[in-house]
Each structure stands twice: as structure tokens, then as C-alpha cells.
Write a protein that holds these residues in place. Structure first.
Motif, PDB file in Angstrom:
ATOM      1  N   TYR A 210      -0.231  38.650  10.776  1.00 55.99           N
ATOM      2  CA  TYR A 210      -1.402  38.153  11.501  1.00 55.99           C
ATOM      3  C   TYR A 210      -0.973  37.063  12.490  1.00 55.99           C
ATOM      4  O   TYR A 210      -0.189  36.170  12.152  1.00 55.99           O
ATOM      5  CB  TYR A 210      -2.423  37.610  10.516  1.00 55.99           C
ATOM      6  N   TRP A 211      -1.484  37.104  13.701  1.00 62.97           N
ATOM      7  CA  TRP A 211      -1.029  36.224  14.779  1.00 62.97           C
ATOM      8  C   TRP A 211      -1.236  34.747  14.469  1.00 62.97           C
ATOM      9  O   TRP A 211      -0.442  33.885  14.887  1.00 62.97           O
ATOM     10  CB  TRP A 211      -1.740  36.570  16.089  1.00 62.97           C
TER      11      TRP A 211
ATOM     12  N   ARG B 221       7.421  30.919  13.913  1.00 65.48           N
ATOM     13  CA  ARG B 221       6.751  32.191  14.119  1.00 65.48           C
ATOM     14  C   ARG B 221       6.103  32.252  15.503  1.00 65.48           C
ATOM     15  O   ARG B 221       5.841  31.220  16.123  1.00 65.48           O
ATOM     16  CB  ARG B 221       5.667  32.402  13.038  1.00 65.48           C
ATOM     17  N   PRO B 222       5.840  33.475  15.989  1.00 65.76           N
ATOM     18  CA  PRO B 222       5.153  33.605  17.274  1.00 65.76           C
ATOM     19  C   PRO B 222       3.841  32.831  17.293  1.00 65.76           C
ATOM     20  O   PRO B 222       3.137  32.768  16.278  1.00 65.76           O
ATOM     21  CB  PRO B 222       4.908  35.114  17.383  1.00 65.76           C
ATOM     22  N   PHE B 223       3.560  32.207  18.426  1.00 63.01           N
ATOM     23  CA  PHE B 223       2.315  31.501  18.734  1.00 63.01           C
ATOM     24  C   PHE B 223       2.198  30.133  18.056  1.00 63.01           C
ATOM     25  O   PHE B 223       1.204  29.433  18.255  1.00 63.01           O
ATOM     26  CB  PHE B 223       1.072  32.353  18.404  1.00 63.01           C
TER      27      PHE B 223
ATOM     28  N   ALA C 100       8.515  28.766  20.450  1.00 65.88           N
ATOM     29  CA  ALA C 100       8.204  29.515  19.227  1.00 65.88           C
ATOM     30  C   ALA C 100       8.843  30.895  19.321  1.00 65.88           C
ATOM     31  O   ALA C 100       9.536  31.215  20.294  1.00 65.88           O
ATOM     32  CB  ALA C 100       6.696  29.615  19.032  1.00 65.88           C
ATOM     33  N   ASN C 101       8.613  31.720  18.279  1.00 66.28           N
ATOM     34  CA  ASN C 101       9.134  33.091  18.249  1.00 66.28           C
ATOM     35  C   ASN C 101      10.657  33.117  18.364  1.00 66.28           C
ATOM     36  O   ASN C 101      11.235  33.834  19.169  1.00 66.28           O
ATOM     37  CB  ASN C 101       8.490  33.916  19.372  1.00 66.28           C
TER      38      ASN C 101
ATOM     39  N   ASN D 175       0.874  42.667  12.987  1.00 65.56           N
ATOM     40  CA  ASN D 175       2.256  43.169  13.114  1.00 65.56           C
ATOM     41  C   ASN D 175       3.111  42.305  14.039  1.00 65.56           C
ATOM     42  O   ASN D 175       4.009  42.811  14.721  1.00 65.56           O
ATOM     43  CB  ASN D 175       2.259  44.625  13.591  1.00 65.56           C
ATOM     44  N   ASN D 176       2.817  40.999  14.055  1.00 64.27           N
ATOM     45  CA  ASN D 176       3.635  40.066  14.825  1.00 64.27           C
ATOM     46  C   ASN D 176       4.797  39.577  13.960  1.00 64.27           C
ATOM     47  O   ASN D 176       4.590  39.095  12.840  1.00 64.27           O
ATOM     48  CB  ASN D 176       2.790  38.868  15.266  1.00 64.27           C
ATOM     49  N   ILE D 177       6.008  39.715  14.470  1.00 60.75           N
ATOM     50  CA  ILE D 177       7.194  39.281  13.744  1.00 60.75           C
ATOM     51  C   ILE D 177       8.032  38.373  14.646  1.00 60.75           C
ATOM     52  O   ILE D 177       7.976  38.462  15.871  1.00 60.75           O
ATOM     53  CB  ILE D 177       8.048  40.475  13.269  1.00 60.75           C
ATOM     54  N   THR D 178       8.812  37.507  14.022  1.00 61.65           N
ATOM     55  CA  THR D 178       9.651  36.575  14.767  1.00 61.65           C
ATOM     56  C   THR D 178      10.735  37.323  15.537  1.00 61.65           C
ATOM     57  O   THR D 178      11.379  38.221  14.988  1.00 61.65           O
ATOM     58  CB  THR D 178      10.291  35.555  13.811  1.00 61.65           C
ATOM     59  N   THR D 179      10.913  36.974  16.787  1.00 62.47           N
ATOM     60  CA  THR D 179      11.802  37.560  17.808  1.00 62.47           C
ATOM     61  C   THR D 179      11.217  38.832  18.402  1.00 62.47           C
ATOM     62  O   THR D 179      11.927  39.587  19.073  1.00 62.47           O
ATOM     63  CB  THR D 179      13.235  37.837  17.297  1.00 62.47           C
TER      64      THR D 179
END
Length: 538
Positions: free
Chosen positions: A361-362, A393-395, A419-420, A472-476
Motif C-alpha cells: 500500500y502506497w 519506502r516509496p513516498f 525515498a524509494n 504493489n509498491n515496492i522499494t526501488t
């Protein structure tokens, strides 16, 4: 509000009254670089002391730190009579006045560097003329200011950053913009420090702050440009507490008018560091960012955030939750006599149900750090080391607009990469007499935006409402990019009073993704005199 103002006035009166009853040496707290602090790890991270290591800049006249700092500043001291020119060049401030009522020192700060990029065949250079002026008044007041006029021809990757963001990394805006390859800028710092009693310091500054035990900080770092702040620091033995109020600038949002300048936003930070045992320290962090004004009116400084003892998140909720609230944790454990384990965790925003669902989740926005550091590696005296891992993590650190994000002057207030990302850092530092040797390697992976319409969560200045996906947000994620930055420096100290040194440096940088590689191999030599952190590992 009237009650708050009355209480504040009474508190100030009490502080000044008590201050007259107890003399205290001023707390000298101008910032120094990570490499400079690392020289004193054997004191800062010793099991024999309970030094509050996570709040920087340090007070260098602290009883634990002062002997080591004095030893560095007096490394060239010679009691034999020398000529005025010899003393000023090798062992004294250019101007130095000491008497029972006040002290003053002043220096010229050169930073002249020549370099050559073997990949592009280009010459690089830096031409900086600066000054520093500092001193004490009485036994409680310390002041410090510095200023720098600069011109430079940077390696390509820094020039591209400047042209894209309009700023010199960690400093100020580029005067002439991308139309000129030679960059021109000026910046200044100032600190007024008052210690009315030994338990309390009040600092008014135009400078930077840092929270953490690592090379990076996921809570508050010194990456971005200087900013105005008011900082209260209370030291009660095993507990040290900092309350910080600051004003930041947002260059992304359209200006209301030329006369109003860049858009403003405010920040308040609380940090409590508790030495639980001789080995274990726990730090608790919270912060709020809010915008100064929007098109409908001016909010200005919010007095509901004035109280330095209150938890910020309930107050932000009481205001209707319009602001950006963050909380964090800093941990340190001195595992061996020369090895310390440290870490950080920051929560920007998360939904418990979504965290445990594991569906990317974002809004599950968090960052953390884990590392080890120490001294006398392999029983070699003065060989200091640090190895750490950072990820966000992203965002994380983003908000509805850049006026609410965790950033200042087009750069993050926490980690340099935003981030990310994932990053591993290794640092070695060794001193032998007047020589200093240091090496650093950064290995990182991050996800860039593949196009201007994408938002995969690395750029904290993009509103999170423009994200590509809720789940489905994942790091990188995004355009997966690998980065290697390796740097090495050898320096010879000329005058310790203002860190005047000859320095030979090398940098290897490689950034690669599916679109190609960008490489830099730089060698440089210069006459330098800066104590400050300037980051080129991006």
C-alpha cells in the motif's frame, strides 16, 4: 494565546534571573563535519562515558569532548618564540583576542581546488574565499558567523543536478542558472548561543542540525541548505532534550509575488535522548511541517506548536490534521569497548491493516537505518570505522504538496536520496600526526521516474496524489538504477585552528540503469579550510 505569551515572558525572566546566580562556560556549538567528529569516537562511544552522541552539532566544550578537541586544535602549538607570520600560518587564528570579559577570533577561509575528470577529459575547479568570526562575551554567551563567495566548474553529474534543481547541493541557489557552466553563489551562517545555567542552552541560528549516530540520518540531517532556527537544549545528566523551531523555503511552489520571495513553511522538532544504561541509549523524535500561507490567506507561525514539552501529533490532530506529522526512534548500544550498534526508524504515515496485509500500500511510508561504528579497528590506534544500511519506502517524506513535504530548498531534510532507495555505506578514517587518511564507499539502488508523468515515489517534491499505483509498491520500483560512489582523501594539516590543509582526493562514480551508464573518475588537489559536511555521494 495571551496566556501562552505571559507564560513565555515569565519563563524568560526566570531563566535570566537564575543565569545571574551561576557562571557557566559558553557552549561552543558551531557545526563540524562527520569526519571531524569521527576523530573523537574513542571518547564519544566509550563505555566509560555517557555522552549524548545523537544530537549535533556537539557542544565542544563538554567535559567529555573538550580534552580531545583541545588536543586537535593545539597539535601545532609550539611554546618557543616564533615569528608572527609563522604563528599565524601554522598555529594561531589570524586575529585572536582574549581577556577576562570577552574573546574574539577571526580567520580567512580559502577553499581552492583543481580537478580532472578522466572520463570526460574536463577540468574542474573550486574558488572559495570565506571568513569566520567568533568569540565569547562574558561566561555564558557564544557567537559565530561565517561567509563564503564561490565560483566553480563542477564534474558533470553535479552540474546536471544544479541545472535541474537550481541550487548548489547543500548551499543556495545558482545565481545564473543553466545558461552558464561556471556556477557562482554565496552563502553565510550565523549562531548566537546563550547558556544561562549549566542545564540549558538557547541557540538562535542560520545553519543546520543533525539527529543520529550514523553518516546519514533518517530523522533530520544536514543535507539541505542553511535555515533560520531557534533551538532549546536541556541536559539533565542521563537525559538530553532538544526542541527546535525552524522556517524552511520551498522553491517549487509559485511565488505570490517577487517582493514575497520564495514560499515559506515551518517546522517544529522534539527529540529526547535517554541514556538508559552505560551502554544503551534511546531517542524519541517527533516533527510537524506546515505551510506558511496559501492563496486564500496567511497562516504564519502556529503558536499551538510553541510548547516544547507537548506531543506534537495530538496538537496537529486538534488543528484538523492539515499538517505533515512524523515520528521516529533512534537507538544506540555500545556492544564492545570499541564497537557500537546504532539504528533509526521513522514513520511518516501508515495504516496498520495495510501493513499486515503486505500488499504494498502506497501510504505505508517508513524508513530505517542500522549500522555499526567504532574505533581502533584491528587494534590500530585512531583507525575509525563505520558501516551502515539505509532504506526508505516509496513516498516516504512526501505530502499533498511540496509546501508540506519533509524538504527544504529543493533537497530532503532527511536522507540525500529522498525515498524509494536502499543504500550501504562504509567509511574508514585514520590519523597519523598531521596526516589524515579517509575512504568511503556508497552502494545504492533506487527507482527513478521513467517519464515526467510518472511518480514511483523517489522524488519527495512530487505530490503523492500523482502516484502511479495505490498497491504493489515496492522499494526501488520504477527505473531501477544502481549507484557506486567511492572516494578517498589524503590531507596534511597546516593550521588546526581553522582546519587549513593540503588535500589530495579521488572520486569514482558509476550510475547505471537500462538507459545506459554515467561515469565519473575525478582526481583533485587543493588548499582547503572547511570543517563542514558537503555531500558529493549522490
Amino acid at each position: 494565546m495571551k496566556n501562552r505569551i505571559v507564560i513565555s515572558i515569565i519563563t524568560i525572566i526566570i531563566i535570566f534571573k537564575v543565569g545571574r546566580l551561576e557562571a557557566q562556560t559558553p557552549n561552543h556549538n558551531q557545526p563540524f563535519s562527520h569526519q571531524f567528529y569521527q576523530k573523537f569516537d574513542n571518547k564519544i562511544y566509550s563505555q566509560k562515558t555517557k555522552f549524548h552522541s545523537s544530537i549535533k552539532p556537539y557542544f565542544i566544550d563538554d567535559t567529555i569532548l573538550k580534552p580531545s578537541v583541545d588536543s586537535f586544535f593545539n597539535v601545532n602549538l609550539d611554546t618557543n618564540k616564533k615569528s608572527w607570520a609563522h604563528r599565524k600560518l601554522f598555529q594561531e587564528h589570524f586575529i585572536e583576542v582574549k581577556n577576562k570579559d570577552f574573546t574574539v577570533f577571526a580567520d580567512f577561509l580559502p577553499d581552492f581546488t583543481l580537478g580532472y575528470d578522466e572520463v570526460t577529459g574536463q577540468n574542474t575547479w573550486l574558488n572559495t574565499r570565506g571568513y569566520q568570526l567568533g568569540g565569547t562575551i562574558g561566561d555564558k554567551f557564544f557567537f559565530y558567523t561565517s561567509g563564503f563567495e564561490n565560483q566553480a566548474k563542477f564534474p558533470n553529474y553535479i552540474t546536471e543536478f544544479v541545472n535541474e534543481n537550481g541550487i548548489i547541493p547543500g548551499e543556495v541557489n545558482d545565481k545564473f542558472g543553466p545558461r552558464k557552466s561556471i556556477k557562482d553563489w554565496a552563502y553565510a551562517t550565523a549562531i548566537l548561543s546563550y547558556t544561562p545555567v549549566k542545564y540549558l542552552n538557547v541557540t538562535l541560528g542560520q545553519d543546520k542540525n543533525f539527529i543520529g549516530d550514523g553518516y546519514r540520518s533518517m530523522l533530520l540531517s544536514d543535507v539541505a541548505a542553511n535555515y533560520p532556527f531557534l533551538r532549546l537544549t536541556a541536559n539533565l545528566g542521563n537525559v538530553k532534550y532538544m526542541a527546535l523551531w525552524a522556517q524552511f523555503q520551498d522553491l517549487k511552489s509559485p511565488q505570490f509575488s517577487y517582493d514575497n520571495g520564495f514560499r515559506k513553511k515551518w517546522g517544529v522538532f522534539h527529540y529526547l535522548d535517554w541514556n538508559v544504561t552505560d551502554r544503551l541509549s534511546v531517542g524519541i523524535f517527533d516533527a510537524i511541517i506546515w505551510q506558511d500561507a496559501d492563496s486564500t490567506g496567511k497562516r504564519g507561525f502556529d503558536f499551538s506548536y510553541v510548547n516544547p514539552l507537548i506531543f506534537l501529533r495530538p496538537v496537529e490532530g486538534q488543528n484538523g490534521s492539515p499538517d505533515n506529522a512524523l515520528v521516529g526512534l533512534n537507538l544506540k548500544y555500545e556492544l564492545l569497548k570499541n564497537l557500537t550498534v546504532y539504528g533509526q526508524f521513522l514513520a511518516d504515515e501508515f495504516t496498520a491493516k495495510e501493513v499486515f496485509a503486505g500488499n504494498g500500500y502506497w501510504a505505508n511510508k517508513f524508513a530505517y537505518q542500522i549500522g555499526i561504528r567504532g574505533f581502533d579497528m584491528f587494534s590500530v590506534k585512531r583507525l575509525n570505522y563505520l558501516f551502515e544500511f539505509n532504506t526508505a519506502r516509496p513516498f516516504t517524506y512526501t505530502q499533498r504538496s511540496s509546501l508540506l513535504n519533509f524538504g527544504h530548498y529543493n533537497q530532503p531534510l532527511a536522507h540525500l536520496y529522498g525515498a524509494n532507495f536502499r543504500e550501504t555505506v562504509g567509511i574508514l578514517n585514520y590519523s597519523l600526526g598531521k596526516f589524515d587518511f579517509s575512504g568511503k564507499v556508497n552502494l545504492a539502488q533506487y527507482g527513478l521516474d521513467a517519464s515526467a508523468n510518472d511518480n514511483f515515489g523517489k522524488d519527495i517534491y512530487k505530490p503523492y496524489s500523482t502516484r502511479n499505483s495505490d498497491y504493489n509498491n515496492i522499494t526501488t520500483q520504477g527505473l531501477k538504477t544502481s549507484l557506486l560512489v567511492a572516494t578517498g582523501r589524503i590531507s596534511y594539516l597546516i593550521n588546526p585552528k581553522y582546519n587549513l590543509r593540503l588535500e589530495l582526493g579521488g572520486l569514482i562514480r558509476s550510475e547505471s540503469n537500462d538507459r545506459g551508464d554515467r561515469n565519473t573518475t575525478l582526481i583533485s588537489f587543493g588548499l582547503r579550510s572547511s570543517f563542514r559536511n558537503f555531500y558529493d555521494d549522490f
